[in-house]
Design a protein around this motif. Sequence first.
Motif, PDB file in Angstrom:
ATOM      1  N   THR A  87       4.936  -4.476  -3.641  1.00 50.71           N
ATOM      2  CA  THR A  87       5.455  -3.244  -3.075  1.00 50.71           C
ATOM      3  C   THR A  87       6.104  -2.432  -4.188  1.00 50.71           C
ATOM      4  OG1 THR A  87       6.797  -2.299  -1.281  1.00 50.71           O
ATOM      5  CG2 THR A  87       7.740  -4.167  -2.470  1.00 50.71           C
ATOM      6  N   VAL A  95       9.189   0.049  -4.939  1.00 50.64           N
ATOM      7  CA  VAL A  95      10.482   0.368  -4.347  1.00 50.64           C
ATOM      8  C   VAL A  95      10.997   1.683  -4.913  1.00 50.64           C
ATOM      9  CG1 VAL A  95      12.858  -0.406  -3.978  1.00 50.64           C
ATOM     10  CG2 VAL A  95      11.004  -2.085  -4.092  1.00 50.64           C
ATOM     11  N   ALA A 109      17.510  -2.707  -0.857  1.00 51.33           N
ATOM     12  CA  ALA A 109      16.107  -2.665  -0.447  1.00 51.33           C
ATOM     13  C   ALA A 109      15.226  -3.359  -1.486  1.00 51.33           C
ATOM     14  CB  ALA A 109      15.663  -1.220  -0.249  1.00 51.33           C
ATOM     15  N   ALA A 111      13.032  -6.752  -1.139  1.00 54.96           N
ATOM     16  CA  ALA A 111      11.590  -6.641  -1.353  1.00 54.96           C
ATOM     17  C   ALA A 111      11.017  -7.846  -2.091  1.00 54.96           C
ATOM     18  CB  ALA A 111      11.276  -5.366  -2.127  1.00 54.96           C
ATOM     19  N   THR A 113       2.373  -1.339  -0.305  1.00 53.46           N
ATOM     20  CA  THR A 113       3.395  -0.629   0.465  1.00 53.46           C
ATOM     21  C   THR A 113       4.390   0.065  -0.464  1.00 53.46           C
ATOM     22  OG1 THR A 113       4.769  -2.622   0.558  1.00 53.46           O
ATOM     23  CG2 THR A 113       3.254  -2.235   2.401  1.00 53.46           C
ATOM     24  N   THR A 162       8.517   0.714  -0.426  1.00 55.19           N
ATOM     25  CA  THR A 162       9.775   0.312   0.213  1.00 55.19           C
ATOM     26  C   THR A 162      10.872   1.289  -0.170  1.00 55.19           C
ATOM     27  OG1 THR A 162       9.175  -2.034   0.236  1.00 55.19           O
ATOM     28  CG2 THR A 162      11.528  -1.512   0.325  1.00 55.19           C
ATOM     29  N   ARG A 203       7.947   0.738   4.154  1.00 53.30           N
ATOM     30  CA  ARG A 203       8.757  -0.370   4.646  1.00 53.30           C
ATOM     31  C   ARG A 203      10.224   0.032   4.525  1.00 53.30           C
ATOM     32  NH1 ARG A 203       4.485  -0.950   6.028  1.00 53.30           N
ATOM     33  NH2 ARG A 203       3.053  -2.704   5.844  1.00 53.30           N
TER      34      ARG A 203
END
Length: 484
Positions: free
Chosen positions: A130, A132, A143, A147, A243, A245, A284
């Motif tokens: 992911t 971030v 976060a 992650a 993704t 985040t 996310r």
Amino acid sequence: MDERFAEHLEHPVARGHRPDGGHDGHAGGALCGDLVRVSVAVAGDTVVDAGFDAEGCGALTAAASAAVDLVRGEALLDAAHVGTQPIAAALGGLSAGKLHAAELVADALHAALGQAAWHDAQLAADPGRTLVAMSGGVDSTVAALLAGPGAATVTLELWRDPENDAEASCCSANAVRAARAVAHGLGLPHLTLDLREPFREGVVDPWLAGHAAGLTPNPCVGCNGRVRLDAMVQLADRLGAATLTTGHYARTTPDGLVRLAADPAKDQAYALAGLDPATTRRLRFPLGEHTKDQVRALAREHGLTVADKADSQDLCFLAGTGRARFLARHGGLDDRPGDVVDTGGAVLGRHRGAHLYTVGQRRGLGLDGTGTPLYVLHTDPAANTVTVGDRAQLATTRIALDGLRLHRPAAAVDRAKLRYKAEPVACRLEDDVLVLDAPTEAVAPGQVAVLLQGDAVVGHAAVSASRLHLDGVGSPTEASSAAA
């Protein structure tokens, strides 16, 4: 002088070299007298070439040479771990006075890496990776922590203005440097993405134009919906990340819509209302089920230095400048004294400029001696007048909308948020008119109406400036004044 420092100073690696297809990052300025350019070229997942130019102290040249040597031929995400401390270590350590050179070089390096990654990188898809969004505050840091170790991080530089409070802004060069240090402290690779030009064009300029037209624009909805998050999703694609985040307090529905957060006091779904569901499905929000106190507790539990860092309170591009000063400096909207009038046109006082007032405003009118509290009902930038009245004249039950965008049928709309921190109000949608179950005050033209079905964001629109509210609690004249 350490022999490694001397070697890079006397025989700098790739000084004056700009790779074919390379991307530049710049740092430094007139205040310190040091200027550095680092250029990197990326192909696939590798930094295939790099070079630099530097003007200023010898430490800057040595640091830039060391940085180029560290990243040349390395995997992109490995190069993204190179920051101030690895550069200093490659020179045998730097004194406090010379560490600034390594910081500047790291700034330039990560700006170059970010642009090269965004345009040219193509890492193999990794469903466990992911990206971030890292601002360097407690929310984005937690976060990133949640992650996991396979994450990469990115910080956006959106605005640079010498009048800003660099420490208070979440998108300045100082904030980027702080965020990089936090990410590297977590052992995560970090990239910088310079979006100052699209941010100016897509967020700041429309905000300035909105004020000039007598509107109350919300730049965060447009920024998230058209600039920041889409750009980071594009970078995630380049990095093979499934993704993106973020540290927003929000949740998502199974069909890719934003939902309100579990903690109403921190909910940020309003600011995310402009997102396309295709983007939302890639996002996310690990903080969506947490309260702010829980997030700070997690940060303390893991020994994060940002655990008690204050939240930014202002629009990121205002940070310490002040709205009036910013409008004057960047939008040419200087003070322009005019009349404060009542609904009958009688002059009650003078104002500094119609563009500085918004519907529902009470403070700053200079009318405290009138007895009855008065509120802004309407601003007319063309005539440069501000119309005021009593609080009852602010109320309305019908709001005309412009630019309506729905993700579910209109019949699904059962609530709306009319301001960022406002409680949702029960309503229904009739064509492009929002009909409220109870009167609501101070609905300003240009502000965003976020449309909900339960706790899901199913659409958004702007409160109409060209058409009046269709009725009001007061007389027709009062309703028109409140809504024009």
